[in-house]
Design a protein around this motif. Structure first.
Motif, mmCIF file in Angstrom:
data_model
loop_
_atom_site.group_PDB
_atom_site.id
_atom_site.type_symbol
_atom_site.label_atom_id
_atom_site.label_comp_id
_atom_site.label_asym_id
_atom_site.label_seq_id
_atom_site.Cartn_x
_atom_site.Cartn_y
_atom_site.Cartn_z
ATOM 1 N N LEU A 218 54.155 -13.639 28.850
ATOM 2 C CA LEU A 218 52.841 -13.186 28.533
ATOM 3 C C LEU A 218 52.052 -12.830 30.005
ATOM 4 O O LEU A 218 51.677 -12.061 30.463
ATOM 5 C CB LEU A 218 51.741 -13.874 27.502
ATOM 6 C CG LEU A 218 50.988 -12.745 27.044
ATOM 7 C CD1 LEU A 218 51.420 -11.730 26.703
ATOM 8 C CD2 LEU A 218 50.305 -13.802 25.890
ATOM 9 N N THR A 219 51.725 -13.957 30.778
ATOM 10 C CA THR A 219 51.630 -14.532 31.863
ATOM 11 C C THR A 219 51.907 -13.342 33.304
ATOM 12 O O THR A 219 50.843 -13.211 33.468
ATOM 13 C CB THR A 219 50.876 -15.864 32.501
ATOM 14 O OG1 THR A 219 52.559 -16.096 33.010
ATOM 15 C CG2 THR A 219 50.812 -16.377 31.325
ATOM 16 N N ARG A 220 52.929 -13.218 33.205
ATOM 17 C CA ARG A 220 53.783 -12.728 34.157
ATOM 18 C C ARG A 220 53.863 -10.928 33.832
ATOM 19 O O ARG A 220 54.281 -10.042 34.856
ATOM 20 C CB ARG A 220 55.570 -12.855 34.468
ATOM 21 C CG ARG A 220 55.379 -14.615 34.558
ATOM 22 C CD ARG A 220 54.394 -14.931 35.202
ATOM 23 N NE ARG A 220 54.122 -14.516 37.390
ATOM 24 C CZ ARG A 220 53.979 -14.116 37.858
ATOM 25 N NH1 ARG A 220 51.752 -14.767 37.648
ATOM 26 N NH2 ARG A 220 53.535 -14.042 39.222
ATOM 27 N N ALA A 221 53.498 -10.784 32.680
ATOM 28 C CA ALA A 221 52.799 -9.885 32.012
ATOM 29 C C ALA A 221 52.526 -8.740 32.729
ATOM 30 O O ALA A 221 52.901 -7.065 33.683
ATOM 31 C CB ALA A 221 53.185 -9.093 30.609
ATOM 32 N N PRO A 222 51.411 -8.326 33.228
ATOM 33 C CA PRO A 222 50.833 -7.357 33.935
ATOM 34 C C PRO A 222 50.865 -7.227 35.939
ATOM 35 O O PRO A 222 51.148 -5.733 35.490
ATOM 36 C CB PRO A 222 48.993 -8.241 33.901
ATOM 37 C CG PRO A 222 49.008 -8.949 32.907
ATOM 38 C CD PRO A 222 50.234 -9.658 32.780
ATOM 39 N N ALA A 223 51.928 -8.203 36.197
ATOM 40 C CA ALA A 223 52.572 -8.137 37.315
ATOM 41 C C ALA A 223 53.532 -7.698 37.164
ATOM 42 O O ALA A 223 54.383 -6.595 38.074
ATOM 43 C CB ALA A 223 52.562 -9.800 37.793
ATOM 44 N N LEU A 224 53.925 -7.169 36.140
ATOM 45 C CA LEU A 224 55.741 -6.983 35.850
ATOM 46 C C LEU A 224 55.172 -5.611 36.117
ATOM 47 O O LEU A 224 56.203 -4.472 36.198
ATOM 48 C CB LEU A 224 56.175 -7.652 34.158
ATOM 49 C CG LEU A 224 57.478 -6.672 34.332
ATOM 50 C CD1 LEU A 224 58.143 -6.555 35.285
ATOM 51 C CD2 LEU A 224 57.537 -7.024 32.797
ATOM 52 N N HIS A 225 54.237 -5.214 34.876
ATOM 53 C CA HIS A 225 53.847 -3.907 35.035
ATOM 54 C C HIS A 225 53.515 -2.829 36.517
ATOM 55 O O HIS A 225 53.923 -1.702 36.513
ATOM 56 C CB HIS A 225 52.930 -3.662 33.573
ATOM 57 C CG HIS A 225 53.500 -3.957 32.614
ATOM 58 N ND1 HIS A 225 54.557 -3.484 32.216
ATOM 59 C CD2 HIS A 225 52.679 -5.144 31.189
ATOM 60 C CE1 HIS A 225 54.835 -3.838 30.376
ATOM 61 N NE2 HIS A 225 53.824 -4.879 30.316
ATOM 62 N N GLN A 226 52.590 -4.071 37.326
ATOM 63 C CA GLN A 226 52.527 -3.459 38.727
ATOM 64 C C GLN A 226 54.005 -2.679 39.145
ATOM 65 O O GLN A 226 53.515 -1.901 40.027
ATOM 66 C CB GLN A 226 51.469 -4.095 38.884
ATOM 67 C CG GLN A 226 49.860 -4.079 37.934
ATOM 68 C CD GLN A 226 48.805 -5.056 39.088
ATOM 69 O OE1 GLN A 226 49.502 -6.175 39.777
ATOM 70 N NE2 GLN A 226 47.626 -4.703 39.255
ATOM 71 N N SER A 227 54.405 -4.012 39.299
ATOM 72 C CA SER A 227 55.793 -3.702 39.835
ATOM 73 C C SER A 227 56.004 -2.635 39.658
ATOM 74 O O SER A 227 57.294 -2.048 40.838
ATOM 75 C CB SER A 227 56.666 -5.077 39.272
ATOM 76 O OG SER A 227 57.880 -5.043 40.532
ATOM 77 N N ALA A 228 55.889 -2.314 38.524
ATOM 78 C CA ALA A 228 56.919 -1.090 37.888
ATOM 79 C C ALA A 228 55.964 0.229 38.445
ATOM 80 O O ALA A 228 57.376 0.950 38.071
ATOM 81 C CB ALA A 228 56.997 -1.192 36.077
ATOM 82 N N LEU A 229 55.538 0.098 38.542
ATOM 83 C CA LEU A 229 54.965 1.647 39.136
ATOM 84 C C LEU A 229 54.991 1.674 41.108
ATOM 85 O O LEU A 229 55.142 2.826 41.273
ATOM 86 C CB LEU A 229 53.356 1.657 39.254
ATOM 87 C CG LEU A 229 52.657 1.433 37.510
ATOM 88 C CD1 LEU A 229 50.883 1.265 37.675
ATOM 89 C CD2 LEU A 229 53.093 2.156 36.792
ATOM 90 N N GLY A 230 56.078 0.747 41.123
ATOM 91 C CA GLY A 230 56.369 0.882 42.357
ATOM 92 C C GLY A 230 56.091 -0.526 43.431
ATOM 93 O O GLY A 230 54.646 -0.718 43.562
ATOM 94 N N THR A 231 56.903 -0.833 44.447
ATOM 95 C CA THR A 231 56.926 -1.517 45.426
ATOM 96 C C THR A 231 55.471 -1.685 45.910
ATOM 97 O O THR A 231 54.691 -2.638 46.167
ATOM 98 C CB THR A 231 58.282 -2.241 46.412
ATOM 99 O OG1 THR A 231 59.562 -2.406 45.223
ATOM 100 C CG2 THR A 231 58.337 -3.307 47.309
ATOM 101 N N GLU A 232 55.352 -1.319 46.935
ATOM 102 C CA GLU A 232 54.566 -0.832 47.997
ATOM 103 C C GLU A 232 52.937 -1.220 46.990
ATOM 104 O O GLU A 232 52.579 -1.944 47.560
ATOM 105 C CB GLU A 232 54.821 0.700 48.664
ATOM 106 C CG GLU A 232 55.859 0.813 49.789
ATOM 107 C CD GLU A 232 56.964 0.936 48.562
ATOM 108 O OE1 GLU A 232 57.198 1.212 47.516
ATOM 109 O OE2 GLU A 232 57.691 1.004 49.736
#
Length: 340
Positions: A218-232
């Motif tokens: 749950l604490t890593r979910a925001p970063a996971l969703h940001q990563s899904a938008l693209g690595t850069e």
């Protein structure tokens, strides 16, 4: 798209309207499946009797509902959610709908660890859990390291995982053939993936482990969703991509191995649940909550079918999930071929 925003102090949560409706609908479906699972058995129990038993009444039938049926229903929901989350993690990491623990060999690796615990050690529940997690982590590390020569997100990682899965399957077969007859019979039966005979003593520790894994995820979910938008884009917003990927792999392996240690390798739930949840939510990435709820519904529903299909004989739930997942995989591959 319309969204609901909840704020409390500095913490805010934004939920798309369609996702909120989907979560509510899936919640109702899960409640219905849970009630049906508590009612169904050798003797049918009415919903009124079930609610009375959950309140502590009901005598002998109440004990059956609380001590036999309730742990099985709870295991189906929690383990299904864990598999759905594991599938969502690996499909986000690989950015491929085939990126699933059972496809890239993590289930087989966890099974190898459990087989070692059963054949070399005494095979206690603690040893099975620990050995399954270690087997899954070693397999994930092997896949990760062997894919370092190229992009670790995509077809290369999946192909390497499929190759390792094949080798581990052969190794597992050899271990079973070399084991004592009683151990081999138990291992083969366990490898089908089953919730039969699960009690509170079997799920107490795994539920605790999964609760910790869910909380960390749950604490890593925001970063996971940001990563899904693209690595850069993720890097520019402060996401440490490689560190995040390693953390997610460990969490996904932990979810998969914990379930495998108790119920055996249950195939295809982790593969199908994230994609079904994504299509229902119409989300750009692989959302975690719809994947978890869909996984819980798939496993709980498959377990009910396994109990009813040849009643009074209860089939292993892995037989049903494999049949359903095989049809889903054929459909998914056909769709991918037509799209390309």
């Amino acid at each position: 798209m319309t969204a609901f925003v909840f704020r409390r102090g500095r913490v805010s949560l934004r939920v798309e309207r369609r996702t909120a409706v989907l979560v509510a609908v899936l919640g109702v479906v899960l409640a219905g499946l849970a009630l049906l699972g508590l009612c169904y058995g050798a003797a049918w129990a009415s919903p009124a009797r079930v609610f009375a038993a959950l309140g502590g009444a009901g005598g002998g039938p109440g004990v059956v509902i609380r001590e036999w049926r309730l742990p099985r229903v709870a295991a189906g929901l929690v383990f299904g959610a864990a598999l759905g989350l594991a599938g969502a993690i690996f499909q986000n990491v690989t950015r491929n709908p085939l990126g699933s623990p059972d496809v890239i060999g993590l289930d087989s690796g966890a099974y190898t660890g459990a087989l070692v615990a059963m054949t070399v050690l005494s095979g206690s529940p603690t040893q099975l859990t620990f050995a399954s997690v270690v087997g899954g982590l070693v397999t994930a590390a092997a896949v990760y390291l062997l894919s370092m020569g190229g992009s670790r997100s995509g077809l290369r990682l999946i192909v390497i995982g499929i190759a390792i899965n094949a080798m581990l399957t052969a190794l597992n077969s050899w271990i079973v053939l070399r084991a004592d007859l009683e151990v081999a019979i138990a291992a083969v039966g366990w490898s089908a993936g089953s919730l039969n005979g699960i009690g509170w003593s079997d799920v107490a520790v795994p539920f605790g482990v999964l609760a910790v894994l869910f909380a960390v995820l749950l604490t890593r979910a925001p970063a996971l969703h940001q990563s899904a938008l693209g690595t850069e884009l993720a890097v520019t917003t402060g996401v440490r991509h490689e560190s995040l990927r390693l953390q997610l792999i460990v969490l996904g392996v932990g979810c998969t191995a914990t379930v495998t240690a108790v119920a055996g390798p249950i195939a295809f739930v982790a593969l199908a649940a994230p994609q079904i949840g994504r299509r229902l939510a119409r989300a750009p990435g692989i959302p975690l909550l719809p994947a978890a709820l869909t996984g819980a519904a798939l496993l709980a529903g498959a377990d009910l079918v396994a109990q009813m299909l040849l009643a009074p004989v209860s089939l292993p739930v892995g037989v049903i999930s494999t049949a359903i997942g095989g049809c889903y995989l054929i459909w998914l591959l056909t769709k991918e071929v037509r799209r390309k």
